[in-house]
Design a protein around this motif. Structure first.
Motif, PDB file in Angstrom:
ATOM      1  N   GLY A  55       0.781  -1.229   0.000  1.00 34.25           N
ATOM      2  CA  GLY A  55       0.000   0.000   0.000  1.00 34.25           C
ATOM      3  C   GLY A  55       0.810   1.275   0.000  1.00 34.25           C
ATOM      4  O   GLY A  55       0.250   2.368   0.119  1.00 34.25           O
ATOM      5  N   CYS A  57       2.427   2.473  -2.569  1.00 35.62           N
ATOM      6  CA  CYS A  57       2.034   3.154  -3.802  1.00 35.62           C
ATOM      7  C   CYS A  57       0.993   2.318  -4.539  1.00 35.62           C
ATOM      8  O   CYS A  57       0.849   1.124  -4.274  1.00 35.62           O
ATOM      9  N   ARG A  58       0.262   2.926  -5.452  1.00 34.16           N
ATOM     10  CA  ARG A  58      -0.816   2.249  -6.161  1.00 34.16           C
ATOM     11  C   ARG A  58      -0.340   1.740  -7.523  1.00 34.16           C
ATOM     12  O   ARG A  58       0.427   2.407  -8.207  1.00 34.16           O
ATOM     13  N   ALA A  72      -6.401  -4.386  -1.978  1.00 35.01           N
ATOM     14  CA  ALA A  72      -5.988  -3.038  -2.357  1.00 35.01           C
ATOM     15  C   ALA A  72      -5.741  -2.225  -1.096  1.00 35.01           C
ATOM     16  O   ALA A  72      -6.623  -1.495  -0.639  1.00 35.01           O
ATOM     17  N   SER A  74      -4.341   0.793   1.030  1.00 37.37           N
ATOM     18  CA  SER A  74      -4.052   2.192   0.714  1.00 37.37           C
ATOM     19  C   SER A  74      -2.843   2.715   1.483  1.00 37.37           C
ATOM     20  O   SER A  74      -2.374   3.824   1.234  1.00 37.37           O
ATOM     21  N   SER A  75      -2.333   1.917   2.433  1.00 43.19           N
ATOM     22  CA  SER A  75      -1.156   2.316   3.211  1.00 43.19           C
ATOM     23  C   SER A  75      -0.552   1.072   3.858  1.00 43.19           C
ATOM     24  O   SER A  75      -1.239   0.058   4.014  1.00 43.19           O
TER      25      SER A  75
END
Length: 509
Positions: A55, A57-58, A72, A74-75
């Motif tokens: 998480g 980077c995407r 997924a 996010s961090s």
């Protein structure tokens, strides 16, 4: 190890930074209870793959599933809560907090009044560290302890989070042999609990000791997946570099070349040196045009010895002579003015200044010579930087690129250039190729040999026996803070050096 559906599946992962592709259709699959090696040169995409997973980077495109469900994060914090824990090569804990507080960071235990329950945290930290054979005062600040202990604390913290997948990025870079074996035993316990591990390391022997399979990346792509048993070390190196197998076979374990070269007068002589509690009786010497290897296990006193030579730490006993004259440097600036350069083993904290440019980092030590009345001669600075970028082969988009954006190998080249532009007579290199990939390592090794051939004296510390044996003209071995052996010429063999490191059966210096 069950072979049904993978615990982790990453397929067709693309990631671009600006106009530069970092990942191109990359893939990675890991099963429950499996230790998967992830290897490749710097810039191959390993770090970006891990950052997409945890998480940081995407991804631009592709699919990721964990335990059959879309993933997924996010961090890194969200990934940790979801069962994916990462142990980074650079320790990312808080040195001024206690060991116990670091282990419980972000999940502190509280009393009924909402206050920190320090007693329970300390008891829990002691129990956890005992599983790793680490016996330290958990009430003391983490920064009071060695890098190896800090690394073990970081590993213990990650394991304690009850993750389903643990990512270990160069976890052994600061550990000695006994600590590495404790780590490997921990990994085996994780396997027994069906926890999966992604193991990133440049040390090929470690992969064969603890990993089940290997995923090889090159230029942002996944280029090979194999069981460890089905791929030899030579095949691994060949696949990483994209070179023909016979070409790699002829090249040797390192890029150091043998052959006749001129060795001149003595530059440095150290006799009976004592430094703090670690170094009790160290002796060594370096001549012009010579690479001297300083070998020993972690804790033998190698770094402490060279820091005392450089004036970074005081010595309590012994004599240091530089160019035939007694040298008793109180500060590094005195050593620099006398013609010494020193590349520390801790590139991140004692080498680069991450938010400054390549240009600023490269000329940092030279600034007094480039300045008049506090004004930097920028034209001369640019000329020097451009010359060294070309001569050493530093890969950067421009001299103004932030050094933190460069690979480890290119950061190391900048640090070497920082001292070379000072025209030193003696260069001290502490673990010059640690944590950099096979290709960059070979470039650094060739550069070191060329510098010595051009007349520079080089004192090199390395934990890699092959680097010492193939690279050094002479070797001094330290054990328990004492110089126990000296070898040169044909006497420098892996067997003789390792025997001296372990038992001190060699020519006593």
């Amino acid at each position: 190890m069950a072979r049904t559906d993978p615990l982790l599946s990453m397929r067709g992962i693309d990631k671009t930074f600006g106009n530069v592709p970092a990942l191109i259709g990359a893939s990675l699959e890991v099963y429950e209870g499996e230790v998967m090696a992830l290897i490749g040169q710097n810039g191959a995409g390993k770090s970006t793959m891990i950052k997409v997973l945890n998480g940081f980077c995407r991804k631009d495109s592709g699919t990721i599933t964990l335990n059959g469900e879309p993933w997924a994060a996010s961090s890194p914090e969200m990934a940790q809560r979801g069962g994916v824990s990462t142990i980074f090569q650079e320790i990312n804990l808080i040195p001024f907090r206690t060991v116990a507080e670091n282990i419980y960071l972000g999940r502190e235990l509280k009393t009924r009044l909402g206050l920190l329950d320090l007693r329970r945290m300390q008891e829990g930290a002691r129990r956890l560290l005992a599983e790793f054979d680490v016996d330290v005062d958990v009430r003391r600040p983490l920064g009071d302890f060695s890098t190896a202990i800090q690394q073990m604390v970081a590993i213990a913290r990650a394991v304690s989070l009850e993750a389903r997948l643990v990512i270990m990025d160069e976890p052994t870079s600061s550990l000695d042999e006994s600590e590495v074996e404790v780590l490997f035993e921990t990994i085996r316990r994780l396997k027994a609990k069906n926890v999966a591990v992604i193991f990133v390391s440049h040390k090929l022997d470690e992969l064969y000791a603890v990993c089940d399979r290997v995923t090889v990346m090159r230029d942002g792509r996944t280029v090979a997946v194999s069981t460890m048993a089905e791929m030899t070390k030579l095949q691994l190196v060949s696949t990483m570099l994209g070179r023909d197998l016979t070409e790699v076979s002829k090249a040797g374990a390192t890029a150091f070349t043998s052959g006749a070269h001129s060795i001149g007068e003595e530059l440095l002589a150290v006799e009976d040196l004592a430094v703090g509690r670690r170094v009790r009786d160290a002796s060594l010497a370096v001549r012009r045009g010579e690479i001297v290897g300083l070998a020993g296990l972690l804790g033998a006193g190698r770094t402490e010895t060279v820091r005392a030579v450089y004036g970074a730490d005081p010595h309590q006993k012994g004599e240091i002579r530089l160019f035939g004259k007694k040298a008793d440097f109180k500060r590094p600036i005195e050593a620099i003015e006398a013609g010494l350069g020193f590349c520390s083993e801790d590139r991140k904290h004692e080498g680069i200044i991450p938010n400054m440019s390549v240009r600023e980092n490269l000329t940092l030590a030279l600034l007094p010579a480039l300045s008049r009345a506090g004004i930097v001669d920028e034209a001369r600075q640019r000329e020097i930087v451009t010359r060294f970028i070309k001569e050493i082969g530093i890969k950067c988009s421009s001299p103004e690129q932030k050094i933190r954006e460069l690979s480890g190998g290119n950061q190391q080249k900048v640090l070497l250039a920082r001292w070379l532009c000072m025209n030193p007579k003696l260069l001290i290199l502490d673990e010059p190729t640690r944590g950099i990939d096979v290709g960059a390592k070979a470039e650094i090794q060739r550069l070191i040999r060329k510098l010595a051939d051009d007349g520079l004296g080089v004192l090199m510390i390395s934990s890699e026996i092959e680097e010492i044996v193939e690279g050094a003209d002479r070797v001094f071995v330290l054990r328990d803070g004492r110089t126990v052996a000296e070898f040169d010429g044909d006497a420098i063999t892996e067997g003789s050096v390792m025997e001296a490191m372990a038992h001190s059966h060699g020519e006593v210096a």
